[in-house]
Design a protein around this motif. Structure first.
Motif, mmCIF file in Angstrom:
data_model
loop_
_atom_site.group_PDB
_atom_site.id
_atom_site.type_symbol
_atom_site.label_atom_id
_atom_site.label_comp_id
_atom_site.label_asym_id
_atom_site.label_seq_id
_atom_site.Cartn_x
_atom_site.Cartn_y
_atom_site.Cartn_z
ATOM 1 N N VAL A 30 12.763 -0.524 10.727
ATOM 2 C CA VAL A 30 12.729 -0.492 12.396
ATOM 3 C C VAL A 30 11.580 0.632 12.656
ATOM 4 N N ALA A 31 10.480 -0.408 13.167
ATOM 5 C CA ALA A 31 9.264 0.246 13.757
ATOM 6 C C ALA A 31 9.665 1.180 15.133
ATOM 7 N N ASN A 32 8.619 2.248 15.367
ATOM 8 C CA ASN A 32 8.614 2.841 16.598
ATOM 9 C C ASN A 32 9.813 3.938 16.690
ATOM 10 N N ALA A 33 10.501 4.197 15.633
ATOM 11 C CA ALA A 33 11.560 5.017 15.667
ATOM 12 C C ALA A 33 11.162 6.321 15.161
ATOM 13 N N THR A 34 10.495 7.104 16.155
ATOM 14 C CA THR A 34 9.697 8.495 15.631
ATOM 15 C C THR A 34 10.459 9.721 16.067
ATOM 16 N N GLY A 62 7.588 7.577 10.275
ATOM 17 C CA GLY A 62 7.211 6.936 11.380
ATOM 18 C C GLY A 62 8.220 5.566 11.772
ATOM 19 N N ALA A 63 9.152 5.465 11.061
ATOM 20 C CA ALA A 63 10.168 4.312 11.072
ATOM 21 C C ALA A 63 11.546 4.899 10.671
ATOM 22 N N ALA A 64 12.329 3.997 11.107
ATOM 23 C CA ALA A 64 13.569 4.031 10.551
ATOM 24 C C ALA A 64 13.981 2.990 9.461
ATOM 25 N N ILE A 65 14.979 3.541 8.636
ATOM 26 C CA ILE A 65 15.556 2.339 7.739
ATOM 27 C C ILE A 65 17.177 2.532 8.229
ATOM 28 N N ALA A 66 17.530 1.096 8.574
ATOM 29 C CA ALA A 66 18.909 0.945 9.086
ATOM 30 C C ALA A 66 19.429 -0.077 7.864
ATOM 31 N N LYS A 67 20.733 0.495 7.333
ATOM 32 C CA LYS A 67 21.308 -0.165 6.216
ATOM 33 C C LYS A 67 22.463 -0.808 7.045
ATOM 34 N N VAL A 68 22.686 -2.142 7.241
ATOM 35 C CA VAL A 68 23.890 -2.653 8.100
ATOM 36 C C VAL A 68 24.655 -3.584 7.236
ATOM 37 N N ARG A 69 26.055 -2.977 7.300
ATOM 38 C CA ARG A 69 27.186 -3.936 6.813
ATOM 39 C C ARG A 69 27.742 -4.843 7.761
ATOM 40 N N PHE A 70 28.025 -5.991 7.542
ATOM 41 C CA PHE A 70 28.344 -7.067 8.662
ATOM 42 C C PHE A 70 29.074 -8.213 7.839
ATOM 43 N N ALA A 87 16.238 -3.384 21.978
ATOM 44 C CA ALA A 87 16.391 -1.906 22.158
ATOM 45 C C ALA A 87 14.798 -1.309 22.406
ATOM 46 N N GLY A 88 13.978 -1.966 21.916
ATOM 47 C CA GLY A 88 12.472 -1.384 21.839
ATOM 48 C C GLY A 88 12.088 -1.092 20.493
ATOM 49 N N TYR A 89 12.831 -1.427 19.583
ATOM 50 C CA TYR A 89 12.318 -0.981 18.312
ATOM 51 C C TYR A 89 12.554 -2.245 17.422
#
Length: 95
Positions: A30-34, A62-70, A87-89
């Motif tokens: 996820v970009a821009n998540a700083t 400078g980014a976030a890593i999102a691990k999503v279970r769905f 959401a802007g990311y």
């Protein structure tokens, strides 16, 4: 006539698609998540997507890593990417 309720129940289960749902996990960069507020915003946007079971966020350069279970019968990866982007990311799948 006792077979009729069984047939109705079986038809309902198979037509709902719930019998074929499987759990999937995807990792998104996820970009821009700083900032320290970015992670909770990203997590909240993903958690609102119908079918998302769990979201874990970690930070990386400078980014976030999102691990999503769905549940794949209720959502998909493009919907998750759209949620973070709205959401802007902007996000993309980590290969």
């Amino acid at each position: 006539m006792k077979i009729l309720p069984f047939v109705a129940l079986t038809a309902t289960l198979f037509s709902s698609g719930a019998a074929f749902a499987t759990e999937q996990t995807v990792t998104l960069n996820v970009a821009n998540a700083t900032c320290e507020l970015c992670g909770p915003i990203v997590k909240g946007s993903l958690s609102k997507v119908s079918g998302v079971l769990d979201v874990q966020i970690s930070e990386a350069d400078g980014a976030a890593i999102a691990k999503v279970r769905f549940e794949d019968s209720r959502t998909n990866v493009p919907a998750l990417i759209t949620a973070t982007t709205n959401a802007g990311y902007p996000s993309r799948i980590v290969q």
